[in-house]
Write a protein that holds these residues in place. Structure first.
Motif, PDB file in Angstrom:
ATOM      1  N   LEU A 194     -10.335  -2.032   6.118  1.00  8.86           N
ATOM      2  CA  LEU A 194      -9.776  -2.569   7.719  1.00  8.86           C
ATOM      3  C   LEU A 194      -8.198  -2.715   7.577  1.00  8.86           C
ATOM      4  N   SER A 195      -7.802  -3.644   5.438  1.00  8.46           N
ATOM      5  CA  SER A 195      -6.683  -3.606   5.663  1.00  8.46           C
ATOM      6  C   SER A 195      -6.158  -2.688   6.124  1.00  8.46           C
ATOM      7  N   ARG A 196      -5.962  -1.171   5.642  1.00  8.82           N
ATOM      8  CA  ARG A 196      -4.760   0.202   5.871  1.00  8.82           C
ATOM      9  C   ARG A 196      -5.376   0.241   7.800  1.00  8.82           C
ATOM     10  N   LEU A 197      -5.330  -0.369   8.351  1.00 11.81           N
ATOM     11  CA  LEU A 197      -5.812  -0.331  10.084  1.00 11.81           C
ATOM     12  C   LEU A 197      -4.893  -1.897  10.107  1.00 11.81           C
ATOM     13  N   ALA A 198      -5.232  -2.677   9.492  1.00  5.51           N
ATOM     14  CA  ALA A 198      -3.644  -3.516   9.922  1.00  5.51           C
ATOM     15  C   ALA A 198      -2.573  -3.191   9.558  1.00  5.51           C
ATOM     16  N   VAL A 199      -2.436  -2.418   8.311  1.00  7.03           N
ATOM     17  CA  VAL A 199      -1.000  -2.138   8.000  1.00  7.03           C
ATOM     18  C   VAL A 199      -0.992  -0.750   9.310  1.00  7.03           C
ATOM     19  N   GLU A 200      -1.471  -0.425   9.634  1.00 10.41           N
ATOM     20  CA  GLU A 200      -1.580   1.096  10.386  1.00 10.41           C
ATOM     21  C   GLU A 200      -0.830   0.626  12.560  1.00 10.41           C
ATOM     22  N   THR A 201      -1.718  -0.927  12.116  1.00  9.52           N
ATOM     23  CA  THR A 201      -1.924  -1.009  13.323  1.00  9.52           C
ATOM     24  C   THR A 201      -0.313  -1.796  13.640  1.00  9.52           C
ATOM     25  N   CYS A 202       0.368  -2.576  12.872  1.00  3.21           N
ATOM     26  CA  CYS A 202       1.134  -3.052  12.892  1.00  3.21           C
ATOM     27  C   CYS A 202       0.682  -4.733  12.972  1.00  3.21           C
ATOM     28  N   TYR A 203      -0.203  -5.035  12.972  1.00  2.38           N
ATOM     29  CA  TYR A 203      -1.042  -6.177  13.170  1.00  2.38           C
ATOM     30  C   TYR A 203      -0.493  -7.163  11.597  1.00  2.38           C
ATOM     31  N   TRP A 204      -0.525  -6.163  10.621  1.00  2.00           N
ATOM     32  CA  TRP A 204       0.232  -7.078   8.894  1.00  2.00           C
ATOM     33  C   TRP A 204       0.759  -5.684   8.526  1.00  2.00           C
ATOM     34  N   PRO A 205       2.602  -5.746   9.438  1.00  2.00           N
ATOM     35  CA  PRO A 205       3.249  -5.010   8.753  1.00  2.00           C
ATOM     36  C   PRO A 205       4.395  -5.414   7.624  1.00  2.00           C
ATOM     37  N   LEU A 206       4.358  -3.689   6.274  1.00  2.00           N
ATOM     38  CA  LEU A 206       4.659  -3.843   5.222  1.00  2.00           C
ATOM     39  C   LEU A 206       5.507  -4.367   5.465  1.00  2.00           C
ATOM     40  N   TYR A 207       6.669  -5.516   4.497  1.00  2.00           N
ATOM     41  CA  TYR A 207       7.810  -5.564   4.379  1.00  2.00           C
ATOM     42  C   TYR A 207       8.372  -6.433   3.270  1.00  2.00           C
ATOM     43  N   GLU A 208       9.322  -6.474   2.700  1.00  2.00           N
ATOM     44  CA  GLU A 208       9.892  -7.928   2.124  1.00  2.00           C
ATOM     45  C   GLU A 208      11.292  -8.367   2.169  1.00  2.00           C
ATOM     46  N   ILE A 209      11.681  -9.407   2.045  1.00  2.00           N
ATOM     47  CA  ILE A 209      13.110 -10.765   2.363  1.00  2.00           C
ATOM     48  C   ILE A 209      13.687 -10.450   1.357  1.00  2.00           C
ATOM     49  N   GLU A 210      13.996  -9.771   0.929  1.00  2.00           N
ATOM     50  CA  GLU A 210      15.161  -9.769  -0.702  1.00  2.00           C
ATOM     51  C   GLU A 210      16.101 -10.582  -0.457  1.00  2.00           C
ATOM     52  N   ASP A 211      16.638 -11.658  -0.993  1.00  2.00           N
ATOM     53  CA  ASP A 211      18.001 -12.133  -0.428  1.00  2.00           C
ATOM     54  C   ASP A 211      18.804 -12.218   0.954  1.00  2.00           C
ATOM     55  N   GLY A 212      17.451 -12.536   1.132  1.00  2.00           N
ATOM     56  CA  GLY A 212      17.859 -12.148   2.757  1.00  2.00           C
ATOM     57  C   GLY A 212      17.901 -11.187   3.680  1.00  2.00           C
ATOM     58  N   VAL A 213      17.283  -9.763   2.819  1.00  2.00           N
ATOM     59  CA  VAL A 213      17.828  -8.704   3.931  1.00  2.00           C
ATOM     60  C   VAL A 213      16.561  -8.246   4.046  1.00  2.00           C
ATOM     61  N   THR A 214      16.388  -7.946   4.835  1.00  2.00           N
ATOM     62  CA  THR A 214      14.822  -7.726   5.703  1.00  2.00           C
ATOM     63  C   THR A 214      15.032  -6.054   4.945  1.00  2.00           C
ATOM     64  N   LYS A 215      13.773  -5.356   4.708  1.00  2.00           N
ATOM     65  CA  LYS A 215      13.135  -4.822   4.683  1.00  2.00           C
ATOM     66  C   LYS A 215      11.891  -4.078   5.095  1.00  2.00           C
ATOM     67  N   ILE A 216      11.297  -3.048   5.641  1.00  2.00           N
ATOM     68  CA  ILE A 216      10.268  -2.307   5.710  1.00  2.00           C
ATOM     69  C   ILE A 216       9.971  -1.663   5.025  1.00  2.00           C
ATOM     70  N   THR A 217       8.743  -2.011   4.072  1.00  2.00           N
ATOM     71  CA  THR A 217       8.501  -0.676   3.165  1.00  2.00           C
ATOM     72  C   THR A 217       7.597   0.174   3.288  1.00  2.00           C
ATOM     73  N   VAL A 218       6.502   0.347   4.420  1.00  2.00           N
ATOM     74  CA  VAL A 218       6.081   0.767   4.771  1.00  2.00           C
ATOM     75  C   VAL A 218       6.063   1.035   6.322  1.00  2.00           C
ATOM     76  N   THR A 219       6.669   2.458   6.627  1.00  2.00           N
ATOM     77  CA  THR A 219       6.398   2.366   8.721  1.00  2.00           C
ATOM     78  C   THR A 219       4.868   3.307   8.265  1.00  2.00           C
ATOM     79  N   PRO A 220       4.368   2.997   9.564  1.00  2.00           N
ATOM     80  CA  PRO A 220       3.173   3.515  10.100  1.00  2.00           C
ATOM     81  C   PRO A 220       3.887   4.966  10.321  1.00  2.00           C
ATOM     82  N   LYS A 221       2.505   6.502  10.086  1.00  2.00           N
ATOM     83  CA  LYS A 221       3.118   7.452   9.972  1.00  2.00           C
ATOM     84  C   LYS A 221       3.125   7.329  12.057  1.00  2.00           C
TER      85      LYS A 221
END
Lengths: 393, 315
Positions: free
Chosen positions: B235-262
């Protein structure tokens, strides 16, 4: 030699805290305690203490930070008043239930509503059963002396409980008095090195603080807490004896004033005791055997000792600077009545509620109470047990 | 040398949350805690907000924590760890302690998004050197599956039950990760136990950054989600793959998606296996599914745009 200064109660408490030099303080400003932390943080900013400050966003977090810091394993203090203490309420129980020797100055102030920033004892009384040790102070000198002693009492290895030092808001916190400060060295030696007990920072012996206890053990934990409280009075007396050696000032569980041969007496906490003593002197001059008892260690309440001290009197008036709603008597009255309950022959007891929200307590009020006691002692009759005094009808 | 983030190497490390804790089988939270602690090469001292994780891992004389651990109350894990971390700095400055120790607070979404929000915000503003980790299962699960501000739109909970007039939670979730990033802390990120390597890398990165860090980790709860006990990772994988729970980080104000679903899957794939969304599949509630999908698309497009713009700046 220490030095004699003119200072406010808050200044005196801040000075005691500087001399004790705790490791961490977590605090949030609130009138009339704000001034303690303003002074203390200037000590921090100017390198006069080693203390690390956590200037939090609420009193709830102030006490939460104190709890974290104390569990980590070091000496911790804070200060608050009124609504601040009320917001800490949940955390007060956690501090005592977790047996963390945090020291807090409580600059007594009324509770809302209506909003009132002035001195009364509603805050301290509201927290009287949360498992903290409470020391009450008549004046700035006592607030200073109690603050220094509170660390030794709270951190005693048989006790390890948080302690609050109460002083009257504005009346003591903001008035300038003559105070004798001890030398830094003496206070530092008196407080001694903080001894850790199961610190979180000990990685070799990892501990878990704050477990869930269900019906299987909760009562045993609570009983243990109550048993620990029973050891406090002796430690308070021992620490007072040591304190006398460095200060020449004597402290007990309570103070008695002309009480030994008294027939009538007042029981009163904190600053109003001073005014009352003057009036007692006047009554003594008139040949009336009046006396006073001023509790110092209010929690745990020394029922037996106070009962012994009062049992021989004919009539006693307990003055409360806080009320308990619901047709009840004032909180101090209830404790005094409990302390006298075991005795077959006991004084007639009356209760006066005075000085709420900073209303002045005048010599006339003490006079009124004492005159009523004279009458009660003579006739065995009273008009009513509980009454508000100094209030407009 | 730090342990490589490879399963073979990680399996040689001690589990610092023991088995025999009393979390429900199939719960996401202990998996997350184990991953976080495995990722760390530093000794950790943890604080825990009141909640499932706390009440289940430390009962009476039994504790599942092999690290120093403190539970204070529901709303103050952040303030409590602030105190612990400050005492550490105080004693370190005095030369009474010399070890490098890291501090982590764990809280559920109730203790983080809602009642603990003030304490968390305060701790972040003050800049304590700590990581706050929210395991987000989207409700007050431990107290009986009541809605929280992390509960997604349309979910059926015990305090926003799906009825004939109100079909589940009427409001959207609070976007806490963005709110935390808006504190201008050096690092805020979202992670998922399904993407363990991404999660552990984020923990490692956060541990190396001085100051306050925030990690929001999706944590499936089969009791509250009304799902099977063996599908937390799925389910947590589906959350990522549906972009319900996008995996990203904001480091020093810079937003970066760390995993983009295929391939971005439809949100229904994530919602369907969960009983709490069952009513959304009734014909009259079609509009709700549509709204959820639109909201996710919009959010994901915004995130991609933001991430791409930052990448471009870096080029």
């Amino acid at each position: 030699m220490g030095k004699i200064v003119a200072a406010t109660g808050n200044e005196a408490v801040a000075e005691a805290l500087r001399q004790v030099n705790p490791d961490v303080s977590s605090a949030y400003p609130i009138t009339p305690a704000t001034d303690i932390m303003q002074r203390f943080t200037s000590f921090v900013s100017n390198g006069k203490v080693k203390t690390e400050m956590i200037l939090v966003e609420s009193e709830h977090s102030a006490m939460s930070g104190c709890i974290g810091a104390s569990a980590a394993g070091g000496r911790v203090m804070t200060a608050t008043s009124s609504q601040g203490l009320a917001l800490m309420w949940e955390e007060l129980f956690i501090a005592s239930g977790t047996r963390l020797p945090i020291v807090m100055a409580l600059v007594n102030r009324a509770l809302s509503a209506p909003l009132n920033i002035h001195g009364d004892h509603s805050d301290g009384m509201g927290a009287r059963d949360c498992g903290w040790i409470q020391l009450w102070s008549e004046n700035a000198q006592e607030a200073y002396d109690n603050t220094i002693q509170a660390f030794r009492i709270a951190e005693h290895m048989d006790i390890r409980l948080p302690a609050m030092v109460c002083l009257d808001g504005f009346i003591v916190s903001h008035s300038i008095e003559r105070i004798e400060y001890l030398e830094d060295e003496k206070v530092r030696n008196f407080a001694g090195e903080f001894k850790q007990l199961n610190p979180l920072l000990d990685l070799e012996h990892p501990v878990s603080y704050g477990p869930l206890i269900l019906t299987d053990y909760y009562m045993e934990y609570r009983r243990a807490q109550d048993e620990v409280m029973s050891k406090v009075p002796q430690v308070v007396l021992d620490v007072a004896k040591d304190f006398e050696k460095i200060s020449g000032r004597k402290y007990g569980l309570f103070e008695t004033y002309r009480l030994d041969d008294a027939e009538i007496g007042l029981v009163i906490l904190n600053s109003a005791a001073g005014t009352s003593k003057d009036v007692i002197d006047e009554f003594r001059n008139r040949g009336i055997k009046a006396g006073l008892l001023k509790p110092r260690l209010y929690r745990p309440f020394p029922y037996k000792e106070i009962g012994e001290a009062l049992k021989g009197l004919k009539a006693v008036c307990v003055l409360d600077r806080a009320d308990a709603f619901g047709g009840s008597y004032g909180p101090l009255f209830i404790d005094i009545a409990s302390s006298l309950y075991p005795y077959k022959d006991k004084p007639i007891l009356i209760n006066k509620i005075y000085g709420l929200g900073g209303r002045d307590y005048m010599p006339a009020h003490a006079e009124q109470a004492l005159s009523e006691l004279v009458e009660a002692a003579k006739t065995g009759k009273i008009k009513q047990i509980k009454e508000y005094i100094g209030v407009r009808e | 040398m730090a342990t490589e983030l490879r399963l073979k190497e990680l399996s040689k490390k001690d589990m610092l949350l023991t088995s025999g804790h009393r979390m429900c089988s199939g719960c996401g939270a202990p998996i997350i805690v184990k991953m976080v602690l495995l990722a760390s090469e530093y000794p950790i001292i943890a604080a825990n907000a009141t909640g499932c994780l706390e009440v289940s891992t430390c009962i009476s004389d039994y504790t599942a924590w092999k690290i120093p651990w403190i539970h204070n109350a529901f709303e103050n894990a952040a303030a409590t760890i602030s105190g612990v971390e400050t005492m550490y700095r105080a004693l370190k400055k005095q030369g009474k302690i010399d070890k490098e120790i890291k501090f982590i607070a764990f809280g559920g979404d109730g203790g983080t998004y809602d009642i603990g929000f003030q304490s968390l915000s305060g701790a972040m503003e003050r800049g304590h050197d700590m990581i706050y980790i929210c395991y987000d299962n989207g409700a007050y699960m431990n107290t009986g599956i009541q809605r929280s501000s992390a509960t997604p739109f349309g979910a059926d909970t015990t305090t926003c039950p799906a009825g004939s007039v109100i079909p589940g939670k009427p409001q959207n979730r609070k976007n806490l990760t963005k709110i935390m990033a808006a504190h201008n802390i050096p690092y805020a990120a979202q992670a998922s136990p399904s993407h363990w390597l991404d999660l552990m890398k984020k923990v490692r990165k956060a541990l190396e950054i001085k100051g306050p860090k925030f990690l929001n980790i999706i944590s499936p709860c089969n009791r509250g989600w009304r799902s099977r006990t063996d599908d937390a990772i799925q389910l947590s994988r589906l959350a990522v793959e549906t972009c319900y729970w996008p995996l990203y980080e904001i480091e020093d104000g810079v937003t970066k998606i760390t995993v983009t679903p295929k391939e971005k899957k439809p949100i229904a794939d994530f919602l369907k296996p969960q009983g709490r969304f069952k009513h959304l599949f009734a014909p009259e509630n079609e509009w709700m599914l549509k709204k959820i999908q639109e909201d996710i698309d919009k959010e994901w497009a915004g995130l991609q745009k933001c991430s791409a713009a930052e990448e471009k700046k870096l080029e």
